[in-house]
Design a protein around this motif. Structure first.
Motif, mmCIF file in Angstrom:
data_model
loop_
_atom_site.group_PDB
_atom_site.id
_atom_site.type_symbol
_atom_site.label_atom_id
_atom_site.label_comp_id
_atom_site.label_asym_id
_atom_site.label_seq_id
_atom_site.Cartn_x
_atom_site.Cartn_y
_atom_site.Cartn_z
ATOM 1 N N GLY A 1 7.843 9.409 -5.718
ATOM 2 C CA GLY A 1 9.173 9.880 -5.344
ATOM 3 C C GLY A 1 9.199 11.302 -4.826
ATOM 4 N N GLY A 2 8.003 11.890 -4.666
ATOM 5 C CA GLY A 2 7.957 13.230 -4.068
ATOM 6 C C GLY A 2 8.638 13.249 -2.710
ATOM 7 N N GLY A 3 8.552 12.126 -2.010
ATOM 8 C CA GLY A 3 9.218 12.003 -0.705
ATOM 9 C C GLY A 3 10.626 11.429 -0.815
ATOM 10 N N GLY A 4 11.041 11.124 -2.039
ATOM 11 C CA GLY A 4 12.418 10.670 -2.261
ATOM 12 C C GLY A 4 12.652 9.185 -2.025
ATOM 13 N N ALA A 5 11.585 8.412 -1.827
ATOM 14 C CA ALA A 5 11.770 6.988 -1.485
ATOM 15 C C ALA A 5 11.534 6.070 -2.686
ATOM 16 C CB ALA A 5 10.827 6.622 -0.344
ATOM 17 N N LEU A 6 11.587 6.644 -3.906
ATOM 18 C CA LEU A 6 11.152 5.904 -5.089
ATOM 19 C C LEU A 6 11.843 4.565 -5.299
ATOM 20 C CD1 LEU A 6 12.739 7.649 -8.156
ATOM 21 C CD2 LEU A 6 13.026 8.556 -5.887
ATOM 22 N N THR A 7 13.149 4.489 -5.037
ATOM 23 C CA THR A 7 13.862 3.239 -5.351
ATOM 24 C C THR A 7 13.400 2.102 -4.447
ATOM 25 O OG1 THR A 7 15.746 4.456 -6.179
ATOM 26 C CG2 THR A 7 16.144 2.173 -5.559
ATOM 27 N N SER B 1 -7.041 14.809 -6.226
ATOM 28 C CA SER B 1 -6.193 15.776 -6.931
ATOM 29 C C SER B 1 -5.042 15.095 -7.677
ATOM 30 C CB SER B 1 -5.625 16.798 -5.942
ATOM 31 O OG SER B 1 -4.690 16.160 -5.068
ATOM 32 N N LYS B 2 -4.747 13.838 -7.320
ATOM 33 C CA LYS B 2 -3.588 13.162 -7.932
ATOM 34 C C LYS B 2 -3.929 12.463 -9.261
ATOM 35 C CE LYS B 2 -1.005 13.780 -4.110
ATOM 36 N NZ LYS B 2 -0.467 12.751 -3.260
ATOM 37 N N LEU B 3 -5.240 12.326 -9.551
ATOM 38 C CA LEU B 3 -5.644 11.618 -10.781
ATOM 39 C C LEU B 3 -5.576 12.583 -11.968
ATOM 40 C CD1 LEU B 3 -6.803 8.965 -11.989
ATOM 41 C CD2 LEU B 3 -9.087 9.850 -11.507
ATOM 42 N N VAL C 1 0.852 -1.192 0.000
ATOM 43 C CA VAL C 1 0.000 0.000 0.000
ATOM 44 C C VAL C 1 0.888 1.242 0.000
ATOM 45 C CG1 VAL C 1 -1.760 1.295 1.263
ATOM 46 C CG2 VAL C 1 -1.816 -1.212 1.285
ATOM 47 N N ASP C 2 0.641 2.138 -0.964
ATOM 48 C CA ASP C 2 1.474 3.339 -1.055
ATOM 49 C C ASP C 2 0.703 4.461 -1.750
ATOM 50 O OD1 ASP C 2 3.654 5.022 -0.871
ATOM 51 O OD2 ASP C 2 4.988 3.803 -2.117
ATOM 52 N N GLY C 3 1.167 5.666 -1.560
ATOM 53 C CA GLY C 3 0.583 6.839 -2.211
ATOM 54 C C GLY C 3 1.215 7.073 -3.577
ATOM 55 N N ALA C 4 0.876 8.198 -4.182
ATOM 56 C CA ALA C 4 1.475 8.576 -5.471
ATOM 57 C C ALA C 4 1.415 10.091 -5.599
ATOM 58 C CB ALA C 4 0.717 7.925 -6.620
ATOM 59 N N ASP C 5 2.251 10.623 -6.467
ATOM 60 C CA ASP C 5 2.220 12.065 -6.738
ATOM 61 C C ASP C 5 1.300 12.382 -7.906
ATOM 62 O OD1 ASP C 5 4.183 12.861 -4.717
ATOM 63 O OD2 ASP C 5 5.511 11.577 -5.882
HETATM 64 C C1 5RP Z 1 7.329 9.070 -1.602
HETATM 65 C C2 5RP Z 1 6.185 8.876 -2.521
HETATM 66 C C3 5RP Z 1 4.824 9.208 -2.011
HETATM 67 O O1 5RP Z 1 4.007 8.097 -2.174
HETATM 68 C C4 5RP Z 1 4.269 10.356 -2.789
HETATM 69 O O2 5RP Z 1 5.193 11.423 -2.716
HETATM 70 C C5 5RP Z 1 2.914 10.795 -2.228
HETATM 71 O O3 5RP Z 1 3.087 11.380 -0.979
HETATM 72 P P1 5RP Z 1 1.879 12.002 -0.178
HETATM 73 O O4 5RP Z 1 1.002 10.862 0.244
HETATM 74 O O5 5RP Z 1 2.549 12.684 0.999
HETATM 75 O O6 5RP Z 1 1.175 12.978 -1.078
HETATM 76 O O7 5RP Z 1 6.304 8.461 -3.654
HETATM 77 O O8 5RP Z 1 8.547 8.801 -2.225
#
Ligand code: 5RP
Length: 222
Positions: A99-105, A124-126, A84-88
């Protein structure tokens, strides 16, 4: 509803998805960011059923451990039924920029092991076409200038993320000005540049399920 309330609603929907689809004792893959943080808090309520997880960043590891959830090294794990993860940004094909948070790899590595990738984000992300959000590219520090030149040749404007070092000891170039009509092709092309660790396009391994927070409630897109 505020953006945080939308994030909280999708995080709870993801915890419900996990409870309905992952057998007790499964190791849960956990992403990074503010939406993933709400998911971690929701997962904590299920920790008797899911006491172990794999984290996609040091920040996520600390938050999971703070809730008493044991974090395993990915090398000890063979199966992750749900990540489970978010997206930009995310498009209708469930391709993402992350990778907005820099953890992409680390996110891409955990996603590669996971059977099902559940993306959680607010409406807002779609987007129709990705690229308004600058594409993060993780780069080995000594290759920064050369990789920036190559990315410029692809039509982007790379900007070094100031004062930021990834959990892997590398730097991030945020590439502005791309209109991404072929996410799979661009993901593969950027990953071929020598010195690139990976880029934030998740198109070769897109999400399987999107839980989207809207004012009308959580929408599920498969
Ligand atoms: C971190 C990510 C995050 O999933 C992405 O930046 C979305 O973050 P947020 O839920 O704070 O909007 O890819 O590397």
């Amino acid at each position: 509803m505020t953006q945080d309330e939308l994030k909280q609603a999708v995080a709870q929907a993801a915890a419900d998805y996990v409870a309905a689809n992952a057998p007790a004792g499964s190791i849960i893959g956990v992403g990074t960011g503010s939406t993933a943080n709400f998911f971690i808090d929701a997962l904590a309520a299920l920790k008797d059923r899911y006491p172990t997880a794999v984290a996609s960043s040091e920040a996520t590891r600390k938050r999971l451990e703070g809730h008493g959830i044991r974090v395993l090294d990915l090398n000890e794990v063979e199966e992750i039924p749900v990540y489970v993860d978010g997206a930009d940004e995310i498009d209708g094909g469930l391709n993402m920029i992350k990778g907005g948070g820099g953890a992409l790899t680390r996110e891409k590595i955990v996603a590669a092991v996971a059977k099902t990738f559940v993306c959680i984000c607010d409406a807002s992300k779609l987007v129709d076409t990705m690229g308004k959000f600058p594409l993060p590219v993780e780069v080995i520090p000594m290759a920064r200038a050369q990789v920036a030149r190559e990315l410029t040749c692809l039509g982007g404007k790379p900007v070094l993320r100031a004062g930021f070092v990834t959990d892997n000891g590398n730097v991030i170039l945020d590439v502005h000005g791309l209109s991404i009509s072929d996410p799979k092709g661009l993901e593969a092309q950027i990953n071929q540049i020598v010195g690139v660790v990976t880029n934030g396009l998740f198109a070769l391994r897109p999400a399987n399920v999107l839980l989207l927070g809207t004012a009308e409630g959580v929408r599920r897109i498969d």
